[in-house]
Structure formats: C-alpha cells, structure tokens
Design an enzyme around this catalytic site. Structure first.
Site, short mmCIF file in Angstrom:
data_model
loop_
_atom_site.label_atom_id
_atom_site.label_comp_id
_atom_site.label_asym_id
_atom_site.label_seq_id
_atom_site.Cartn_x
_atom_site.Cartn_y
_atom_site.Cartn_z
N ILE A 149 -15.87 6.26 -4.43
CA ILE A 149 -14.35 7.08 -4.62
C ILE A 149 -14.90 8.75 -4.71
O ILE A 149 -14.01 9.83 -5.22
CB ILE A 149 -13.93 6.78 -6.11
N ARG A 194 -17.00 1.02 -1.28
CA ARG A 194 -15.61 1.67 -1.10
C ARG A 194 -15.91 2.40 -2.36
O ARG A 194 -15.00 2.70 -3.59
CB ARG A 194 -15.07 0.82 -1.69
N CYS A 214 -16.37 -4.27 -3.67
CA CYS A 214 -15.80 -5.06 -3.23
C CYS A 214 -16.47 -5.94 -2.23
O CYS A 214 -17.19 -5.06 -1.61
CB CYS A 214 -13.90 -4.29 -2.83
N ASN A 234 0.69 -1.01 -0.13
CA ASN A 234 -0.34 -0.16 0.02
C ASN A 234 0.74 1.02 0.19
O ASN A 234 0.30 2.69 0.14
CB ASN A 234 -1.10 -0.17 1.02
C1 EPZ Z 1 -6.84 1.83 1.34
O1 EPZ Z 1 -7.95 1.35 0.76
C2 EPZ Z 1 -5.80 0.38 1.06
N1 EPZ Z 1 -5.63 -0.51 0.37
C3 EPZ Z 1 -7.16 -0.56 1.99
O2 EPZ Z 1 -6.43 -1.81 1.78
C4 EPZ Z 1 -7.53 -0.34 3.43
O3 EPZ Z 1 -8.15 -1.02 4.38
C5 EPZ Z 1 -7.98 0.88 3.52
O4 EPZ Z 1 -6.85 2.38 2.71
C6 EPZ Z 1 -8.16 1.70 5.31
O5 EPZ Z 1 -7.08 1.54 5.57
C7 EPZ Z 1 -4.30 0.88 -0.52
O6 EPZ Z 1 -3.95 1.47 0.26
C8 EPZ Z 1 -4.11 0.42 -1.78
P1 EPZ Z 1 -10.04 4.58 2.91
P2 EPZ Z 1 -8.52 3.39 0.81
O7 EPZ Z 1 -10.17 5.84 1.06
O8 EPZ Z 1 -7.89 3.30 0.67
C9 EPZ Z 1 -14.82 4.99 2.29
C10 EPZ Z 1 -5.72 -4.32 1.51
O9 EPZ Z 1 -6.10 -5.03 2.19
N2 EPZ Z 1 -14.61 6.40 1.26
O10 EPZ Z 1 -9.37 4.87 3.32
O11 EPZ Z 1 -9.43 2.03 -0.68
C11 EPZ Z 1 -15.09 3.82 2.03
O12 EPZ Z 1 -16.05 3.31 1.46
C12 EPZ Z 1 -6.46 -2.93 1.57
O13 EPZ Z 1 -4.20 -4.23 1.54
C13 EPZ Z 1 -15.37 6.69 0.91
O14 EPZ Z 1 -17.02 7.16 1.29
O15 EPZ Z 1 -10.01 2.58 1.87
C14 EPZ Z 1 -14.43 3.19 3.08
O16 EPZ Z 1 -15.41 2.94 4.55
C15 EPZ Z 1 -7.78 -3.21 1.37
N3 EPZ Z 1 -15.53 7.80 0.31
C16 EPZ Z 1 -13.41 4.57 4.31
O17 EPZ Z 1 -13.90 5.84 3.40
C17 EPZ Z 1 -14.22 7.62 -1.00
O18 EPZ Z 1 -14.34 8.04 -1.39
C18 EPZ Z 1 -12.16 3.93 4.46
O19 EPZ Z 1 -12.20 4.30 3.24
C19 EPZ Z 1 -13.18 6.83 -0.19
C20 EPZ Z 1 -13.65 6.51 0.72
#
Ligand code: EPZ
Length: 421
Positions: free
Chosen positions: A125, A123, A118, A23
């Site tokens: 964006i 998830r 997923c 990550n």
């Molecule tokens: C990163 O994902 C990691 N992936 C994930 O690791 C990790 O679980 C996650 O951060 C949380 O720590 C990478 O870095 C490649 P978020 P990311 O955006 O960035 C919501 C692994 O196992 N959200 O921090 O996709 C989202 O749905 C993976 O290695 C929105 O609502 O996670 C979630 O509930 C799995 N709108 C929360 O925020 C957005 O635009 C946190 O997601 C973005 C996110």
C-alpha cells in the site's frame, strides 16, 4: 465449511440479475466515516466482505444496520469514533485499508493494520501512504500498523502523481483530499467505474471533485461533508462472470441490470471468440455458439481488460479451437486457478506472466480447490462446462464476492448445489 457440487455439461439458458458492486460498496461505505450523522448506502450486495466492513465500522463506534430486503446499509456515524482498524478484522479483508484516508482526514489520526500479503500478489500500500503523506499526513509503521496523524488536525491540498495506477489507493487519497484544506490535483489515478462511483457519492456528500473516471482528479477540499445517501453501481465483474457462463458452448443468457459501458473490454473479447452479444432492455444477452475461437488477452487497468475477469475468460479459452495467450500484467501471482483447471482437463502452460492455453474439445469433472475469489468463480464456470461431477472446496472465497451464486445459476439450468463438508 461448504463445498459446491456441479453436474456439468448443461448449456445455460435464461436471465440472471446482477447485484450491487462489491468494489463500489466497500469504498462508499468507508466514505461514511467522513461525515457525522445518518447515512444510507443502497444496492449493497449481501457478501462476507461487506459484513466485515460493517463489523469494522461497528468496532469504531458506528451503528450499522443492514436491511436485506431493501438491499441497503444504514450507518450512524457519531461525533467521535475510535479511529482504529484492528489486525483481526483487516486480515480477513484487505479493503479495510479504505478507512485510512477518511479517518486521518476527518479525525486527524488513524491506526490501521497493514493488510499483509494475498494469494494473488504482494499488494503493498506504498502508494496509499505516499499520497496521504503528500497531503500532509505523518505516517509511521509500527507493530504491523500504520499510525497516521494530520499534524495540524487537518490535511492540506497537494499535487500528487501515483507511481502506478491503484484502485483503492486512488479511492483512499481522493476521500482524504475531499476534506483537506485547499486544492489537490491527483494524477495517474485509476479510472475504474468503482472509483467514479465513489467520486459521485462524495459529490453527493458535498465534496468538490472534477475528473472522475479520468486519470486526473481535481479536488477542492471542503471543511465538512453531509451524510450520504447513495445507490452503488451494478457489479461489472459478477456481470462479466455470467456473460462468460452464457458464452460457453450452447449458452443463451441475459444478464439483467448490468451497464454495458463498464464491460467494453470484456465484450470485445467475447465477440472475438465468436459469442453473439446484444444489448437488450436493462442488460446484455450473450449466445455461445459452438466452440469458441482462440484470442490473446492482456490484462490492464480500466479501460483495459480487467484482471478480475482473467481466470473466467481462461475457462472459455480452454474450450477454444486453437491456442490463446493470456498475459497478466496487474498482479504477479494470478494464475493459481491454472493447476485446478488442468485437473479438469485444461491444457495450459504458464511462464511467468504468460499463460498459453491450448483449447480442448471437452473438460471433465474432478474435485478441485479454490484459492482466491475470481479463481473460484472460474472453477464454477469450468465445472458447468465439464462432463461429469466437480466438487469445489473452500468456497468461502466465492462468498466474498458472489451473492449465493448457486441460487443465481440454478434457474439457468445449472445442476449446482452447496453442501456442508
Ligand atoms: C482493487 O484492488 C480491487 N479490489 C481488486 O479486486 C482488483 O483486482 C484490483 O483493484 C485491480 O483492478 C477492490 O476494489 C476492493 P490496485 P486494489 O491497488 O486496489 C500494485 C476482486 O477480485 N500496488 O489497483 O488492491 C498492486 O500490488 C479484487 O474483487 C502497489 O504496488 O488493487 C497491484 O500489482 C481482487 N502499491 C497493482 O498495483 C500500492 O500502493 C494494482 O493494484 C497499491 C497497489
């Protein structure tokens, strides 16, 4: 397709090395798109997701070379790229969305497939798109793609507050702001060590970023960046997975090459369940003494308890002397491993975001199915602790984030092998 077979019940002993962080490597590799020229990213783990991103940059016109021996990826970014991330590649790895910010910032346009849902949650964006819009990008969603343009050919600095902390959202907007015209202040940013590592890489490219690792980033945009040469941080989630393996009853494992400061929330819980933790030269030593004590855990953005360690810690708590409460606050569907752990004898009841884990003296081996990356790591840990044989199907999930895990665990005494199905 492969499966993993484990003869459990053997405590793990010895030392294991940690690879570079998936990550951190993914956003740092995407950051190469911000500058024309020859880039090198070091300490890159040999993982399916890294290869997918390499393919994606290749599709855009970059020359990508991986040296397994040097654990490095070299990238030649040409003067002009094809600013597109097709569905075929993005659907296999959501983190492909990390090319969006660099493309629109550097080339004024980008066409990136929406990642889609997923196993662990919807998830969306939306925060990525809101942040880029704040920097002046015009964004349309069409035919499953994000079509983004910078109307004046360049983004402009802005003040933006994320509605919720998002790791890749912070990374995408930070990369875009690095090349924007003027100053940006990003608030309610994610503070994960991988975000700070990306900021460090960008600063090496000539970006002007303050506040890395805090929830406020102050970025003075520059007109050009220079090629990257960066060594990514060790993988704290892989390290955490091995620490839990060592904390299983009778375990004594040294995890070499990890950064203890990146693991504080996990170490606090491992100490609370009764594991002995000691900092040793170049890493951490964990000793699992007898049955763990129960403990309550609530996942949260860094520096809170990482959601990517929730499933693995649940395995330890399945063997505790008493009941533990696990609250998953980051993703809405991250208990897919529970049913499989129940098949191994775990006593777990789920109610929405909460799982109540009643400890049992032993687990017993059974055929199980992986559903996502961290769930599959938890099944490997449970299989190691369980009596008898466990067969884990769909290990392609595991290979996305763990580099040949069976070859890393076998020297610790694990009776583990990979078989073709
Ligand atoms: C990163 O994902 C990691 N992936 C994930 O690791 C990790 O679980 C996650 O951060 C949380 O720590 C990478 O870095 C490649 P978020 P990311 O955006 O960035 C919501 C692994 O196992 N959200 O921090 O996709 C989202 O749905 C993976 O290695 C929105 O609502 O996670 C979630 O509930 C799995 N709108 C929360 O925020 C957005 O635009 C946190 O997601 C973005 C996110």
């Amino acid at each position: 397709m492969d499966k993993i077979v484990v003869e459990g019940g053997v405590p793990l002993r010895g030392s294991v090395d940690v690879s570079g962080a998936k990550n951190a490597a993914l956003p740092v590799i995407a950051a190469a798109l911000l500058a024309e020229g020859d880039h090198v990213v070091r300490n890159v783990p040999d993982l399916a997701d890294v290869r997918t991103l390499g393919k994606l940059l290749g599709h855009m016109g970059c020359a990508v070379e991986r040296s397994a021996a040097a654990r490095a990826m070299s990238l030649r970014v040409p003067a002009a790229v094809r600013p597109e991330a097709p569905y075929e590649l993005v659907k296999t790895m959501r983190a492909s969305v990390l090319v969006l910010g660099p493309l629109v910032a550097r080339w004024g346009k980008a066409r990136v497939s929406l990642p889609g849902g997923c196993a662990i949650g919807a998830r969306p964006i939306d925060q990525h798109l809101k942040g880029l819009t704040a920097l002046g990008a015009e964004i349309r969603l069409e035919h499953g793609y994000v079509e983004a343009t910078a109307p004046r050919g360049r983004l402009r600095g802005a003040v933006f507050t994320f509605d919720g902390q998002t790791v890749t959202g912070t990374e995408n907007v930070m990369m875009a702001a690095a090349l924007a015209d003027g100053r940006s202040v990003l608030r309610n940013c994610a503070r994960e060590p991988e975000v700070a590592d990306l900021a460090a890489a960008l600063v090496r490219m000539g970006a002007r970023i303050e506040g890395a690792g805090t929830d406020e980033l102050r970025i003075e945009g520059v007109s050009t960046l220079r090629p990257l040469d960066h060594t990514v941080i060790p993988d704290r989630i892989e390290a955490g997975t091995f620490l839990v393996a060592g904390a299983l009853p009778g375990g004594d494992v040294t995890v070499a090459g990890c950064v203890p400061a990146h693991l504080e929330a996990l170490l606090e819980k491992l100490r609370a369940v009764g594991a002995e933790i000691a900092e040793v030269r170049g890493g951490l030593r964990v000793v699992g003494d007898g049955r763990p004590r129960p403990v309550d855990v609530k996942t949260a953005p860094h520096p809170g308890f990482p959601t990517d360690m929730q499933a693995q810690l649940m395995v330890l708590l399945c063997l505790a002397e008493g009941s533990s409460k696990i609250t998953e606050t980051v993703f809405e569907n991250r208990f897919m491993h529970v049913q499989e752990l129940q098949r191994l004898g775990g006593d777990i009841a789920v109610d929405g975001k909460i799982a109540i884990v009643k400890g049992v003296p032993v687990l017993s081996g059974a055929p199980v199915m992986a559903s996502d990356l961290r769930a599959s790591a938890a099944l490997v840990l449970a299989a190691l602790a369980a009596r008898g044989t466990t067969e884990i199907q769909r290990v392609y999930h595991l290979d996305r984030g763990y580099e040949r895990i069976e070859q890393k665990l076998a020297p610790l005494g694990a009776r583990i092998r990979r078989e073709k199905t």
